[in-house]
Design an enzyme around this catalytic site. Sequence first.
Site, PDB file in Angstrom:
ATOM      1  N   GLY A   1      58.134  30.792  31.106  1.00  0.00           N
ATOM      2  CA  GLY A   1      58.548  30.017  32.490  1.00  0.00           C
ATOM      3  C   GLY A   1      57.502  29.208  32.747  1.00  0.00           C
TER       4      GLY A   1
ATOM      5  N   ARG B   1      61.900  30.128  25.742  1.00  0.00           N
ATOM      6  CA  ARG B   1      61.565  31.362  25.297  1.00  0.00           C
ATOM      7  C   ARG B   1      62.542  31.531  23.955  1.00  0.00           C
ATOM      8  NH1 ARG B   1      59.670  33.787  30.124  1.00  0.00           N
ATOM      9  NH2 ARG B   1      60.831  32.986  31.970  1.00  0.00           N
TER      10      ARG B   1
ATOM     11  N   GLY C   1      52.558  32.892  29.678  1.00  0.00           N
ATOM     12  CA  GLY C   1      52.062  34.165  30.047  1.00  0.00           C
ATOM     13  C   GLY C   1      51.858  35.242  29.000  1.00  0.00           C
ATOM     14  N   ASP C   2      52.013  36.446  29.330  1.00  0.00           N
ATOM     15  CA  ASP C   2      51.845  37.362  28.211  1.00  0.00           C
ATOM     16  C   ASP C   2      52.764  37.132  27.118  1.00  0.00           C
ATOM     17  OD1 ASP C   2      49.872  39.471  28.864  1.00  0.00           O
ATOM     18  OD2 ASP C   2      51.190  40.118  30.569  1.00  0.00           O
TER      19      ASP C   2
ATOM     20  N   THR D   1      51.234  31.035  34.433  1.00  0.00           N
ATOM     21  CA  THR D   1      52.478  31.484  34.970  1.00  0.00           C
ATOM     22  C   THR D   1      52.358  31.855  36.691  1.00  0.00           C
ATOM     23  OG1 THR D   1      53.706  33.779  35.184  1.00  0.00           O
ATOM     24  CG2 THR D   1      51.401  34.155  34.247  1.00  0.00           C
TER      25      THR D   1
ATOM     26  N   ASP E   1      53.328  34.560  38.331  1.00  0.00           N
ATOM     27  CA  ASP E   1      53.204  35.597  38.364  1.00  0.00           C
ATOM     28  C   ASP E   1      51.927  36.083  38.479  1.00  0.00           C
ATOM     29  OD1 ASP E   1      55.947  35.487  38.001  1.00  0.00           O
ATOM     30  OD2 ASP E   1      55.849  36.407  36.152  1.00  0.00           O
TER      31      ASP E   1
ATOM     32  N   ASP F   1      50.045  37.718  36.506  1.00  0.00           N
ATOM     33  CA  ASP F   1      50.069  39.146  36.350  1.00  0.00           C
ATOM     34  C   ASP F   1      49.331  39.524  34.786  1.00  0.00           C
ATOM     35  OD1 ASP F   1      51.841  37.756  34.694  1.00  0.00           O
ATOM     36  OD2 ASP F   1      53.537  39.236  34.694  1.00  0.00           O
TER      37      ASP F   1
ATOM     38  N   MET G   1      59.619  36.088  43.666  1.00  0.00           N
ATOM     39  CA  MET G   1      59.541  35.951  42.273  1.00  0.00           C
ATOM     40  C   MET G   1      58.191  36.712  41.680  1.00  0.00           C
ATOM     41  SD  MET G   1      60.685  32.768  39.908  1.00  0.00           S
ATOM     42  CE  MET G   1      62.370  32.611  39.498  1.00  0.00           C
TER      43      MET G   1
ATOM     44  N   ARG H   1      58.489  38.634  38.360  1.00  0.00           N
ATOM     45  CA  ARG H   1      58.766  39.705  37.513  1.00  0.00           C
ATOM     46  C   ARG H   1      58.540  41.150  37.758  1.00  0.00           C
ATOM     47  NH1 ARG H   1      60.345  38.219  32.301  1.00  0.00           N
ATOM     48  NH2 ARG H   1      59.477  36.236  32.605  1.00  0.00           N
TER      49      ARG H   1
ATOM     50  N   GLY I   1      52.587  35.750  57.126  1.00  0.00           N
ATOM     51  CA  GLY I   1      52.543  36.712  58.239  1.00  0.00           C
ATOM     52  C   GLY I   1      54.038  37.645  58.186  1.00  0.00           C
TER      53      GLY I   1
ATOM     54  N   GLU J   1      60.509  40.571  43.515  1.00  0.00           N
ATOM     55  CA  GLU J   1      61.951  40.866  42.760  1.00  0.00           C
ATOM     56  C   GLU J   1      61.622  42.035  41.875  1.00  0.00           C
ATOM     57  OE1 GLU J   1      62.678  37.834  39.638  1.00  0.00           O
ATOM     58  OE2 GLU J   1      60.623  37.779  39.069  1.00  0.00           O
TER      59      GLU J   1
ATOM     60  N   ARG K   1      69.426  38.842  57.462  1.00  0.00           N
ATOM     61  CA  ARG K   1      69.886  37.937  56.311  1.00  0.00           C
ATOM     62  C   ARG K   1      69.093  37.852  55.221  1.00  0.00           C
ATOM     63  NH1 ARG K   1      73.707  37.790  59.159  1.00  0.00           N
ATOM     64  NH2 ARG K   1      75.000  36.003  59.637  1.00  0.00           N
TER      65      ARG K   1
ATOM     66  N   ILE L   1      62.970  27.536  43.211  1.00  0.00           N
ATOM     67  CA  ILE L   1      62.084  26.817  43.669  1.00  0.00           C
ATOM     68  C   ILE L   1      60.735  27.070  43.702  1.00  0.00           C
ATOM     69  CG2 ILE L   1      63.827  26.024  45.323  1.00  0.00           C
ATOM     70  CD1 ILE L   1      62.458  27.442  47.669  1.00  0.00           C
ATOM     71  N   GLN L   2      60.208  28.407  43.499  1.00  0.00           N
ATOM     72  CA  GLN L   2      58.831  28.702  43.421  1.00  0.00           C
ATOM     73  C   GLN L   2      58.162  28.212  42.198  1.00  0.00           C
ATOM     74  OE1 GLN L   2      58.927  33.384  44.933  1.00  0.00           O
ATOM     75  NE2 GLN L   2      60.786  32.647  44.018  1.00  0.00           N
TER      76      GLN L   2
END
Length: 333
Positions: free
Chosen positions: A14, A75, A105-106, A128, A130, A132, A172, A174, A188, A226, A247, A254-255
């Site tokens: 990503g 990928r 990433g990883d 990334t 994430d 993570d 997002m 993962r 908040g 997510e 909602r 977009i992130q």
Amino acid sequence: MERAKRIGILTSGGDAPGMNSAIRAIVRAASAEEISCLGIRRGYSGLINGDVFELTRNDVDGISRRGGTILYTARSEEFRTDAGVEKAANVCKYLGIDGVIALGGDGTFRGALALARHGVRVVGIPATIDNDMGCTEYTIGFDTACNTAMEAIDKLRDTGQSHERVSVVEVMGRNAGHLALYTGIAAGASAVLLPEKEINLERDVVDVIRRGCIRGRRHHIVVIAEGVGHATRYAKDIQEQTGLETRVTVLGYIQRGGAPSARDRTSAAMMGLRAIDALKSGEGSRVIVSQNGQFFDMDIEEALKMEKGLDEEMFIACNRIDTSYYNNGTAGK
Ligand code: F6P
């Protein structure tokens, strides 16, 4: 080991805001050291196909402020096979690439290790949204993604407030909750649901909302990572159990977009420079990490063994501020 004279740069997995800033720093520092750079398009799949081009100082002018990656990303399924890795290693030899800098990433780091095992020197840069990766406290793109998600939630709050609704927002990340946790605090949120923590909807969300209503509050933000999934189902349950219109918004890609923040640009630049230093030092395959505000390189195999847990201090902070009941049932009373 001999020092690198020609390096390849690729971005994989990503995309993350700040990748371009790292590419710029790498190319600038390399050219000052008379190391030539090849841009590899579309990550490992471009390497397998020899899809490369000369990357000069001029090519990277003004790219720091741009989101995405000028090198494109992908990928690669083929690179997951031994034959694919061997092909990529042969392309490196054929093109005279004696070092590859891989941003991602990883999965990208695992690919880098596979390539290293085929005799190509590789330096990984963590990038990334994430955040993570166990080896590093920070990954390029995280700050921008947090800001993007926070700004989106600020907007959702305006409409949620007007309609007296509950906004359930999927963020997002993962399988990890770092992005959701930081965004939840920044925006908040009334409650934040994370894959690392056991979820009790009644305790963690419904009760929090009910208490808010008693205090006169008629709109709420619930952030769901997510990795937790089922945002729509949770929203339905929240609506049924609180009686408030609910909602769902999935923030989605977009992130990953937008101009990188100052933090991402500077971290990326520092990591890019460290990557050049690591290649120059002639050591084996390395990755660049950030720990306690310092950027340095470490062994790639060691890095891949490290795991990252949730930042417990931030999690507790989230509960203390946002009146959720996660910890022990007493927070936020
Ligand atoms: O790793 C970054 C990330 O945006 C994750 O948060 C998300 O789960 C995934 O990539 C989406 O990947 P893709 O671009 O393949 O849909």
